[in-house]
Design an enzyme around this catalytic site. Structure first.
Site, short mmCIF file in Angstrom:
data_model
loop_
_atom_site.label_atom_id
_atom_site.label_comp_id
_atom_site.label_asym_id
_atom_site.label_seq_id
_atom_site.Cartn_x
_atom_site.Cartn_y
_atom_site.Cartn_z
N GLU A 106 -3.05 -4.46 -3.13
CA GLU A 106 -3.57 -5.25 -4.25
C GLU A 106 -3.50 -4.42 -5.54
OE1 GLU A 106 -4.89 -4.77 -1.29
OE2 GLU A 106 -6.25 -6.38 -0.69
N GLU A 131 0.38 5.20 0.82
CA GLU A 131 -0.52 6.24 1.35
C GLU A 131 -0.02 7.63 0.96
OE1 GLU A 131 -0.99 5.34 5.52
OE2 GLU A 131 -2.20 3.57 5.06
N CYS A 178 -10.84 -2.98 -4.38
CA CYS A 178 -9.85 -3.97 -4.81
C CYS A 178 -10.50 -5.27 -5.24
CB CYS A 178 -8.81 -4.21 -3.72
SG CYS A 178 -7.61 -2.86 -3.61
N CYS A 209 -4.22 0.73 -2.26
CA CYS A 209 -3.99 -0.54 -1.56
C CYS A 209 -2.88 -1.38 -2.21
CB CYS A 209 -5.27 -1.37 -1.57
SG CYS A 209 -6.60 -0.71 -0.58
N ASN A 230 0.84 -1.20 0.00
CA ASN A 230 0.00 0.00 0.00
C ASN A 230 0.87 1.25 0.00
OD1 ASN A 230 0.61 -0.90 2.65
ND2 ASN A 230 -1.10 0.23 3.54
N1 THU Z 1 -5.20 -1.74 2.67
C1 THU Z 1 -4.63 -2.52 1.70
O1 THU Z 1 -3.57 -2.16 1.16
N2 THU Z 1 -5.26 -3.67 1.33
C2 THU Z 1 -6.37 -4.16 1.94
O2 THU Z 1 -6.82 -5.25 1.57
C3 THU Z 1 -7.03 -3.41 3.01
C4 THU Z 1 -6.45 -2.08 3.33
C5 THU Z 1 -4.51 -0.50 3.09
C6 THU Z 1 -5.13 0.79 2.71
C7 THU Z 1 -4.52 1.73 3.73
O3 THU Z 1 -3.25 2.15 3.26
C8 THU Z 1 -4.32 0.86 4.95
O4 THU Z 1 -4.41 -0.48 4.50
C9 THU Z 1 -5.35 1.09 6.04
O5 THU Z 1 -6.63 0.98 5.56
#
Ligand code: THU
Length: 134
Positions: free
Chosen positions: A56, A45, A89, A54, A43
């Site tokens: 994925e 941010e 996702c 995310c 991920n």
């Molecule tokens: N996140 C993912 O990367 N994949 C997931 O399946 C669920 C959530 C990330 C998004 C964000 O950067 C952090 O987790 C908190 O929500």
């Protein structure tokens, strides 16, 4: 044949590079293509919170950029009870994964639960009434 172990290792490795200073929730993902390649992502941010994305999505982007188009198996890993893919996702995975593809959700120690794509996104949207991938 499942390549879970390799996918899990790739996802765990990518997770270590997560840019998650705001949520402090690092996620790694890896996808296996029908031609046997593995692409991983984490991920990413952003200070403008909705602009992050995310793990994925990163993995899918890497796959598409390298010419991959069909996901046969995927792993998501986080230090969490059950880090299932978010709604967006699920739609992005379903674009490239048939209903029978396995999506394995792991903590950092190993497998927690496996899902079929069709169970993660039942009645998912398809354009122009294409055959549903289930
Ligand atoms: N996140 C993912 O990367 N994949 C997931 O399946 C669920 C959530 C990330 C998004 C964000 O950067 C952090 O987790 C908190 O929500």
């Amino acid at each position: 044949m499942s390549r879970f172990d390799e996918l899990f290792e790739a996802a765990k490795k990518a997770r270590l590079n997560a840019h998650a200073p705001y949520s402090r929730f690092a996620v790694g993902a890896a996808v296996l293509t029908d031609d046997g390649r593995i692409f991983a992502g984490c991920n990413v941010e952003n200070a403008s919170f909705p602009e992050g994305w995310c793990a994925e999505t990163t993995a899918i982007g890497a796959m598409v950029a390298a010419g991959g188009r069909r996901i046969v198996e995927a792993v998501v890993t986080a230090d969490a009870a059950l880090c299932t893919p978010c709604g967006g996702c699920r739609q992005r995975l379903a674009e490239f994964a048939p209903g029978e593809a396995s999506v394995h959700v792991c903590d950092t120690g190993g497998l927690m639960k496996s899902f079929r794509m069709a169970d993660l996104l039942p009645a998912g949207f398809v354009l122009h009434g294409e055959d549903r991938k289930s």
